[in-house]
Scaffold this active site. Structure first.
Site: not given
Ligand code: GLY
Length: 303
Positions: A172, A200
């Site tokens: 990220t 998700r």
């Molecule tokens: N921290 C990014 C995710 O779990 O999608």
């Protein structure tokens, strides 16, 4: 009223980074440094922290080096689904998008959500319809194609039971800034986790988990195993401890990441407080990160 201190901190994700070649490290350092210098100029020129963090994150989204925008990883169905959020600490304005597949810069669309709608979070087809309606650039999913990420998914799937999530090598991205007016802003964007189930959504577009900005206290952008960051509301938790326990930014941010480690949750965060103090704790082997403030020169590190 003018603020004495200002600055910006960015991250390119925490994860298993130990096998990055020195050439790869240099390429990442160049991109992070150039982005930081340009984002810092926005602040130096009296621009807003919101513009600075949006700019920095959109630069990372446009680069295939990071797991966001063009470098996004794949779901178990070999699709790229992206999440992003942005928050402004002056009035807690917040916008987010999740599971978008065709939006060139999810972080720009996230900002438009709070600027042009009464909502905070738009998902999937609805988010993309909104993007089209306001002329936000939409691209063919081919634009995000990554042979490397696709091969990574296939390798992972051949070895693991279906739907196991994988902490990605490059994670990220995020940025947090304090501007000369004392306003704090934070932004985060991601492709999520390799082999995630279709649909998700992780912590990145969840305000309080992946992103938080609160003037006079702090701003935070998280990176790591999203399910834990949601359950422990990590980004807001860092600021809450400063507000109510009177902790310093470093104490609060470090404690939160250490506590995650104890329960087996991997990741890290970047944070800035009202005095432009910066903290970048992580419990993984590395986290791509960099910062500049009016008191400190450009700083970049991975390990
Ligand atoms: N921290 C990014 C995710 O779990 O999608």
């Amino acid at each position: 009223m003018a603020n004495e201190n200002y600055g910006i901190v960015v991250h390119g994700g925490a994860g298993v980074l130990s096998n990055l070649s020195s050439e790869q490290q240099q390429i990442i350092e160049k991109k992070v440094s150039e982005t930081l210098i340009s984002a810092y100029k926005i602040l130096q020129n009296g621009g807003s922290s919101l513009d600075a963090v949006e700019f920095a994150v959109s630069e990372f989204e446009d680069s295939p080096l990071f797991n966001a925008g063009r470098g996004s990883v794949y779901t178990s169905e070999e699709v790229q689904e992206m999440d992003a959020s942005i928050m402004f600490g002056l009035d807690r304005s917040a916008g987010a998008v999740a599971s978008v597949k065709k939006v060139k810069n999810p972080i720009r669309l996230a900002r438009k959500v709070f600027e042009k709608t009464e909502h905070v979070l738009l998902v999937g087809d609805g988010a993309e319809a909104f993007a089209k309606s306001i002329g936000e650039p939409i691209v063919d999913p081919e634009y995000f194609y990554s042979e490397k990420n696709l091969q990574r998914l296939r390798k992972v799937k051949s070895k693991l039971v279906q739907n196991q999530l994988i902490q990605d090598k490059i994670g990220t991205v995020g940025a947090v800034a304090l501007d000369k007016s004392g306003n704090i802003a934070a932004a985060t964007s991601t492709g999520g986790m390799t082999n995630k189930m279709p649909g998700r959504i992780g912590d990145t577009p969840i305000i309080g988990s992946g992103t938080w900005a609160q003037n006079e206290i702090c701003g935070v952008s998280s990176t790591g195993h999203g399910e834990f960051f949601i359950k422990f509301q990590i980004a807001k938790e860092v600021c809450t401890r400063i507000e109510y326990l009177n902790q310093s930014l470093a104490e609060s941010a470090t404690d939160v990441i250490e506590e995650l480690k104890k329960i087996g949750a991997t990741g890290g965060l970047i944070a800035i407080d009202k005095d432009a103090n910066i903290s970048t704790p992580f419990n993984t082997d590395g986290m791509i990160r960099g910062s500049i403030t009016n008191r400190s020169e450009l700083n970049f590190a991975i390990y």
